[in-house]
Design a protein around this motif. Structure first.
Motif, PDB file in Angstrom:
ATOM      1  N   ARG A  18       0.830  -1.211   0.000  1.00  0.00           N
ATOM      2  CA  ARG A  18       0.000   0.000   0.000  1.00  0.00           C
ATOM      3  C   ARG A  18       0.865   1.262   0.000  1.00  0.00           C
ATOM      4  NH1 ARG A  18      -5.119   0.897   1.005  1.00  0.00           N
ATOM      5  NH2 ARG A  18      -4.653   2.707   2.285  1.00  0.00           N
ATOM      6  N   LEU A  39       0.507   4.204  -2.489  1.00  0.00           N
ATOM      7  CA  LEU A  39       0.230   5.568  -2.037  1.00  0.00           C
ATOM      8  C   LEU A  39       1.250   6.554  -2.610  1.00  0.00           C
ATOM      9  CD1 LEU A  39      -0.706   4.854   1.665  1.00  0.00           C
ATOM     10  CD2 LEU A  39      -2.099   6.257   0.134  1.00  0.00           C
ATOM     11  N   GLU A  74       0.280   7.142  -6.079  1.00  0.00           N
ATOM     12  CA  GLU A  74      -0.918   7.989  -6.175  1.00  0.00           C
ATOM     13  C   GLU A  74      -0.618   9.447  -5.839  1.00  0.00           C
ATOM     14  OE1 GLU A  74      -4.777   6.603  -4.472  1.00  0.00           O
ATOM     15  OE2 GLU A  74      -3.570   4.867  -3.956  1.00  0.00           O
ATOM     16  N   ALA A 102       0.362  11.158   1.953  1.00  0.00           N
ATOM     17  CA  ALA A 102       0.352   9.695   1.915  1.00  0.00           C
ATOM     18  C   ALA A 102       0.123   9.138   3.325  1.00  0.00           C
ATOM     19  CB  ALA A 102       1.665   9.163   1.340  1.00  0.00           C
ATOM     20  N   ALA A 116      -3.262   7.135   4.499  1.00  0.00           N
ATOM     21  CA  ALA A 116      -2.911   5.706   4.505  1.00  0.00           C
ATOM     22  C   ALA A 116      -4.038   4.825   5.025  1.00  0.00           C
ATOM     23  CB  ALA A 116      -1.635   5.497   5.319  1.00  0.00           C
ATOM     24  N   GLN A 128      -7.854  13.306  -4.735  1.00  0.00           N
ATOM     25  CA  GLN A 128      -7.976  12.287  -3.695  1.00  0.00           C
ATOM     26  C   GLN A 128      -9.315  12.396  -2.959  1.00  0.00           C
ATOM     27  OE1 GLN A 128      -5.906   9.726  -3.243  1.00  0.00           O
ATOM     28  NE2 GLN A 128      -4.810  10.506  -5.020  1.00  0.00           N
TER      29      GLN A 128
END
Lengths: 318, 329
Positions: free
Chosen positions: B133, B137, B140, B168, B172, B202
């Motif tokens: 992840r 992240l 992203e 991030a 998370a 986001q």
């Protein structure tokens, strides 16, 4: 206003040697500044705008180029030769607190420069402190206060009073309002304007705030990685921004819309400012430029005139 | 948009000790944030804009205390929780991004580990998932080469990149509310645009509520659904962005609007608000803005104006709001 040229900066460059590598802080910047005018320098962090201000004051030595102040080439002046000129060239910083001793009262801080330059008697200096405080809009009692007792806006007024204490001709304003609240910013801008008119001051106004630079300046230079990418009279530059970087900067400012329909679409530019240790070949802006063509990647564009006093360093500018 | 309140702050009062004085930083502030909403909290230094939200989530300086109020997050009063219970919610259901990432990132810990820690501390997922992840992240958030950058330390990033790392961490554990405290104030305009665009993307993707604390009307009006203006620890005005733009009804809001210098204003005369914001060392009994207000009357100097609704969802604390609307200033 006279048309006397106060300052000429010719092809000035500054490179710092850092751990065996050359950092290109300022590259071949030229401008001429007439008495009573304001020259605006805009750019983002690391663009070299503050370095340029310090080069003009000779707080830093230029690596190349010439700085001519009132007809005298001061580029290689020693500190001793500079001494008499120091009074005439002052600077206002973003954080006035950092340039003041926490143990000195405001009155002492303003008087200090006059003592160093052996100006007036104790009494005359005290009188001047009172005058200056009044002129910058502070109550007289402030002179007994210590820096930590004042607000940011009041401290900046003190910073201005200190700079004025020696009756300068040239004042470098290095981000003087950036740390202040909006309502206080306007007050300080108004004060700087009035002082300029009253004392025929010449300003170099350094800021990342384009709107404020436009508001205050006669001529504006846009810096990117130490180079002037565009330079023009303020009205011309903002009504006809021509370098893609200038355009990006202007588009990045979020203006207050007049209705919901006029809200700006958030359109970011790609990438970040490249390292000044290793500036891109060709045009310094090409890696981020939405219009870049092959030529921009290989050949550095020379600054050229595209209108009266409007210079642009871009192959595609017309 | 769903209009269920996610966070509801009720009559919050926060005080600080400063020497012998008590500073009344937040004086009876009430508002709510709906699910998926973007709320702008605007004010100048000392207006209480940060203190309000930070004390609601248990981040308050040692010399400060909450005098009264409630902060209901999904029905739970955050002000009644223990520090440990708050830690469970902060970073899990409520993410926070600060102005200066350098002071909130750990300088001696690799950034990848810091992002992973955010998930592991909340038992959000397994170690292996947390690693995957984290890479996702970083990607992203627009950080190139996540696998290589995972091992870097905060100082090896630019200010804009550090803000992306903070995001991030904040995102998370898939929070429902993100509090962004002046997230772009220290950044250059082009970087500010990048961070706001990322935040917007986001927010949409996660259908998360965002409370953005800012002093910048340009940021608030372009980015938010609704705007709250604070002054001296009190709400002066609350409005949907449309109403806020067209029909500000508080003299302070109008004064701030007039203080903004925009491109193309070269020939315009400036209209500064005189004086400066007070440090509130006595419980306000009259309008805190009155000493700087061009419309102030005896009543304003004697009677505290209460927030009242002058249009749908448009609240203002001013005795003379109707006249402000009628353009007297």
């Amino acid at each position: 206003m006279s048309s006397e040229v106060l300052l000429e900066v010719h092809e000035v460059s500054k490179r710092f040697r850092v751990q065996g590598r050359d950092l290109h802080a300022v590259e071949k910047v030229s401008f001429q500044l007439q008495r009573g005018q304001t020259f605006g320098l805009v750019g983002e962090s690391g663009s070299g705008k503050s370095t340029l201000g310090r080069l003009v004051l000779k707080l830093l030595e230029a690596t190349e180029g010439r700085i001519v102040y009132q007809g005298k080439d001061i580029t290689r002046f020693t500190q001793k030769q500079m001494r008499p000129l120091r009074q005439e060239m002052q600077i206002i910083f973003q954080d006035p607190m950092a340039s003041m001793s926490p143990r000195m009262t405001i009155g002492m801080a303003i008087e200090d420069a006059m003592i160093i330059h052996r100006i007036g008697t104790k009494e005359e200096r005290q009188k001047r402190v009172d005058e200056l405080l009044e002129r910058v809009g502070l109550p007289r009692e402030v002179k007994w206060a210590y820096p930590h007792e004042l607000s940011g806006g009041q401290l900046q007024r003190v910073g201005i009073a200190r700079a004025l204490s020696l009756r300068p001709k040239l004042v470098i304003c290095d981000e003087p309002i950036s740390a202040l609240d909006v309502s206080i910013q306007v007050q300080v801008i108004q004060l700087l304007r009035e002082l300029q008119q009253d004392y025929d001051l010449t300003y170099i106004f350094i800021s990342h705030n384009l709107a404020v630079v436009e508001y205050l300046s006669d001529v504006v230079a846009v810096l990117y990685l130490g180079e002037v990418v565009e330079q023009a009279p303020a009205e011309e530059l903002f009504s006809r921004p021509t370098h893609p970087y200038t355009q990006v900067l202007i588009q990045s400012i979020l203006k207050m819309p007049r209705s919901l329909e006029e809200r700006q679409v958030l359109t970011p530019i790609q990438g970040e400012i490249p390292s000044p240790f290793d500036p891109p070949k060709g045009c310094p802006f090409h890696p981020r430029c939405p219009m870049a063509v092959d030529r921009c990647r290989t050949t550095k564009p020379e600054r050229r005139l595209i209108g009266p006093n409007h210079a642009v360093a871009c192959h595609l500018a017309t | 948009m769903v209009s269920q309140p996610l966070l509801s702050i009720e009559d919050l009062r926060v005080e600080f000790d400063r020497g012998e004085d008590t500073v009344y930083a937040v004086n009876g502030v009430s508002f709510s944030i709906a699910e998926g909403e973007t709320l702008g909290i605007v004010g100048e230094s000392g207006s209480g804009k940060s203190v309000t939200l930070m004390s609601a989530i248990g981040l308050i300086r040692e010399n400060g205390r909450i005098r009264s109020g409630r902060a209901l997050f999904q029905g739970t009063d955050l002000l009644k929780l223990s520090e440990r219970q708050l830690e469970d919610i902060r970073g899990r259901e409520i993410g926070v991004v600060f102005q200066d990432p350098m002071t909130s990132l750990n300088p001696v810990m690799r950034i990848g580990d810091q992002i992973m820690e955010a998930m592991l501390a909340h038992h959000f997922c397994s170690h292996r998932e947390a690693f995957e992840r984290t890479l996702q992240l970083l990607h992203e958030m627009g950080i190139p080469e996540p696998r290589a950058r995972f091992r870097n330390y905060p100082h090896e990033f630019s200010g804009g990149m550090r803000q992306r790392i903070m995001m991030a961490i904040a995102l998370a554990c898939e929070p429902q509310l993100l509090i962004a405290d002046e997230p772009t104030t220290a950044l250059d305009v082009t970087v500010q645009m990048q961070i706001l665009a990322l935040l917007e993307e986001q927010r949409r993707k996660r259908n998360m509520a965002v409370a953005i604390i800012t002093h910048d009307f340009g940021v608030a009006t372009n980015f938010c659904d609704r705007i709250i203006v604070l002054y001296a620890g009190q709400i002066m005005e609350v409005a949907d962005t449309g109403a806020f733009i067209r029909e500000s009804a508080h003299p302070y809001t109008v004064g701030l609007k007039h203080s903004i210098i925009e491109i193309g204003h070269r020939a315009k005369p400036l209209k500064p608000i005189p004086g400066m914001a007070p440090t509130v060392t006595e419980m306000p009994r009259s309008c805190s803005f009155a000493p700087r207000c061009p419309l102030a009357t005896e009543r304003c100097r004697n009677e505290l104006p209460q927030l009242r609704e002058i249009g749908p969802g448009h609240w203002v604390a001013c005795h003379r709001a109707e006249e402000v609307l009628a353009d007297v200033i």
